[in-house]
Design a protein around this motif. Sequence first.
Motif, short mmCIF file in Angstrom:
data_model
loop_
_atom_site.label_atom_id
_atom_site.label_comp_id
_atom_site.label_asym_id
_atom_site.label_seq_id
_atom_site.Cartn_x
_atom_site.Cartn_y
_atom_site.Cartn_z
N HIS A 1 66.97 32.80 -8.33
CA HIS A 1 65.56 32.68 -8.67
C HIS A 1 65.14 31.22 -8.85
CE1 HIS A 1 65.75 36.97 -9.16
NE2 HIS A 1 66.59 36.88 -10.17
N GLN A 2 63.84 30.96 -8.67
CA GLN A 2 63.26 29.63 -8.89
C GLN A 2 62.60 29.59 -10.26
OE1 GLN A 2 60.73 28.31 -5.63
NE2 GLN A 2 61.77 29.70 -4.22
N VAL A 3 62.86 28.52 -11.01
CA VAL A 3 62.36 28.42 -12.38
C VAL A 3 61.61 27.10 -12.57
CG1 VAL A 3 62.95 28.43 -14.83
CG2 VAL A 3 64.32 29.79 -13.22
N LEU A 4 60.41 27.21 -13.15
CA LEU A 4 59.63 26.06 -13.59
C LEU A 4 59.46 26.17 -15.10
CD1 LEU A 4 57.66 23.62 -13.38
CD2 LEU A 4 55.84 25.27 -12.84
N PHE A 5 59.88 25.15 -15.84
CA PHE A 5 59.73 25.15 -17.30
C PHE A 5 58.68 24.12 -17.68
CE2 PHE A 5 60.49 24.39 -21.72
CZ PHE A 5 61.06 25.56 -22.21
N LEU A 6 57.65 24.57 -18.38
CA LEU A 6 56.57 23.70 -18.84
C LEU A 6 56.69 23.50 -20.33
CD1 LEU A 6 53.57 25.25 -16.83
CD2 LEU A 6 54.99 23.27 -16.24
N GLU A 7 56.82 22.23 -20.74
CA GLU A 7 57.03 21.88 -22.14
C GLU A 7 55.92 20.96 -22.62
OE1 GLU A 7 60.27 19.30 -24.78
OE2 GLU A 7 60.99 20.48 -23.06
N ARG A 8 55.36 21.30 -23.75
CA ARG A 8 54.35 20.43 -24.37
C ARG A 8 55.01 19.11 -24.76
NH1 ARG A 8 49.60 22.11 -27.04
NH2 ARG A 8 48.51 20.32 -27.92
N ASP A 9 54.42 18.01 -24.35
CA ASP A 9 54.98 16.69 -24.61
C ASP A 9 54.56 16.26 -26.01
OD1 ASP A 9 56.27 14.32 -24.30
OD2 ASP A 9 54.94 13.49 -22.77
N VAL A 10 55.47 16.40 -26.97
CA VAL A 10 55.18 16.04 -28.36
C VAL A 10 56.14 14.94 -28.80
CG1 VAL A 10 54.24 18.31 -28.93
CG2 VAL A 10 56.69 17.87 -29.24
N PRO A 11 55.69 14.05 -29.68
CA PRO A 11 56.51 12.89 -30.05
C PRO A 11 57.87 13.25 -30.65
CG PRO A 11 54.24 12.58 -30.75
CD PRO A 11 54.34 13.99 -30.26
N TRP A 12 57.92 14.31 -31.46
CA TRP A 12 59.17 14.66 -32.14
C TRP A 12 60.29 14.89 -31.13
CZ3 TRP A 12 61.85 14.50 -36.43
CH2 TRP A 12 62.93 15.35 -36.62
N TYR A 13 60.03 15.71 -30.12
CA TYR A 13 61.07 16.00 -29.12
C TYR A 13 61.18 14.89 -28.09
CZ TYR A 13 61.18 20.63 -31.20
OH TYR A 13 61.31 21.67 -32.09
N ALA A 14 60.09 14.19 -27.81
CA ALA A 14 60.14 13.11 -26.83
C ALA A 14 61.12 12.02 -27.25
CB ALA A 14 58.75 12.51 -26.62
N GLY A 15 61.23 11.82 -28.56
CA GLY A 15 62.14 10.80 -29.05
C GLY A 15 63.56 11.26 -29.25
N ASP B 1 69.46 20.43 -13.08
CA ASP B 1 69.53 20.67 -11.64
C ASP B 1 69.34 22.14 -11.28
OD1 ASP B 1 71.92 21.74 -12.50
OD2 ASP B 1 73.21 20.31 -11.43
N TRP B 2 69.04 22.97 -12.28
CA TRP B 2 68.87 24.41 -12.03
C TRP B 2 67.43 24.87 -12.27
CZ3 TRP B 2 67.59 25.28 -17.02
CH2 TRP B 2 68.25 24.51 -18.00
N CYS B 3 66.54 23.95 -12.64
CA CYS B 3 65.13 24.30 -12.74
C CYS B 3 64.30 23.02 -12.71
CB CYS B 3 64.83 25.11 -14.01
SG CYS B 3 64.60 24.14 -15.51
N ARG B 4 62.99 23.17 -12.50
CA ARG B 4 62.06 22.05 -12.64
C ARG B 4 61.59 22.00 -14.08
NH1 ARG B 4 57.26 23.47 -9.10
NH2 ARG B 4 56.37 21.60 -10.06
N LEU B 5 61.67 20.83 -14.68
CA LEU B 5 61.19 20.61 -16.03
C LEU B 5 60.00 19.67 -15.97
CD1 LEU B 5 61.26 20.63 -19.13
CD2 LEU B 5 63.10 18.91 -19.02
N GLU B 6 58.85 20.15 -16.41
CA GLU B 6 57.63 19.35 -16.39
C GLU B 6 57.00 19.36 -17.78
OE1 GLU B 6 56.77 17.65 -13.85
OE2 GLU B 6 57.69 18.61 -12.09
#
Length: 361
Positions: free
Chosen positions: A34-48, A56-61
């Motif tokens: 299967h093809q997977v796209l993961f959409l993550e809210r860009d928040v400072p806590w996790y960004a740091g 390499d097993w999904c797209r992370l955006e």
Amino acid sequence: MKLVVLGLSLSSSWGNGHATTFRALLKSFARRGHQVLFLERDVPWYAGQRDLTAPDWCRLEFYEGLPALDRWRDEIAAADAVIVGSYVPEGVEVARRVQGWVGGVTAFYDIDTPVTLAKLERGDHEYLSPAVIPGFDVYLSFTGGPTLRHIETRYGAPMARALYCSVDLDLYGPRDVPIRWDLSYLGTYSDDRQPTLERLLLEPARRRPDLRFVVAGPQYPPGIDWPGNVERIEHCPPADHAAFYSASRFTLNVTRADMIRAGYSPSVRLFEAGACATPIISDKWDGIETLFRPDQEIVLADGAADVLAALDSDAATMGRAARARIEAAHSSDHRAAELEAHLGEAAKHKAITRPTETAEG
């Protein structure tokens, strides 16, 4: 299948169990073709605090706020299935957008089911509201047992199915490392877990100064009376979990109060430790016996005496039995197959109950 997932985090495991859950599940799901796209809210806590940026097993955006989510509208509409996870920022509005755009199956994946239901009962709609639950074709829950029926009858979910956490056996297994601790605990601090940690680890440590203990995890407040034979590790990243468990003669599982009340709510630490053939000592709750056989694959403890009796026993046999149970039922490959089946069942149910909408979509 083209799957889009909107979850709390895939990129950062700091202070949350969502990232490791999604990583294990979606890696195995992609391995099924299967093809997977993961959409993550860009928040400072996790960004740091990111420890995975280019799987390499999904797209992370990443997206910044609800308006930016519109950029992904066409991909969401074209997906065969879309999953919205618990604790997604502005999750109710995210759900409304997804349900309005999607042409395929919609699912809510609740990695915090007892906490979510308690919040709903209080009228707290931080990331989910009763109004959007019926719009999901399937409610995937970290909690099984009677809770599934409650979600269907009380909140109108068309289907509620258990989808427990799991473990990636490519990453978790016994490691050839020296034993450093007699009993370990890995987990972020929480008020409702601390009394159990006190009873099942700190008190045994005080009684047995000849034994070695460790507590690994962030957010523990100052003022805790740590015995001298209890080591503290502020953060143990997922890449180090297998070595951590393998360096432990036993490890402790402590369950949050809401999850004890609901039952059937395993923590990922059960499966990760078991995969490393590390014997587990756990608090008690309904349904744990459906996952591991007590006294053969796991030790269930009420107090310090139970823990100390276990620590004086031979751990090797129980550790091997726990590993065998994981290989038979609780790997990420097992969960990916279950997810595929649940989404397929939801698609068939949707076609029967909403044929006109499905045809037009």
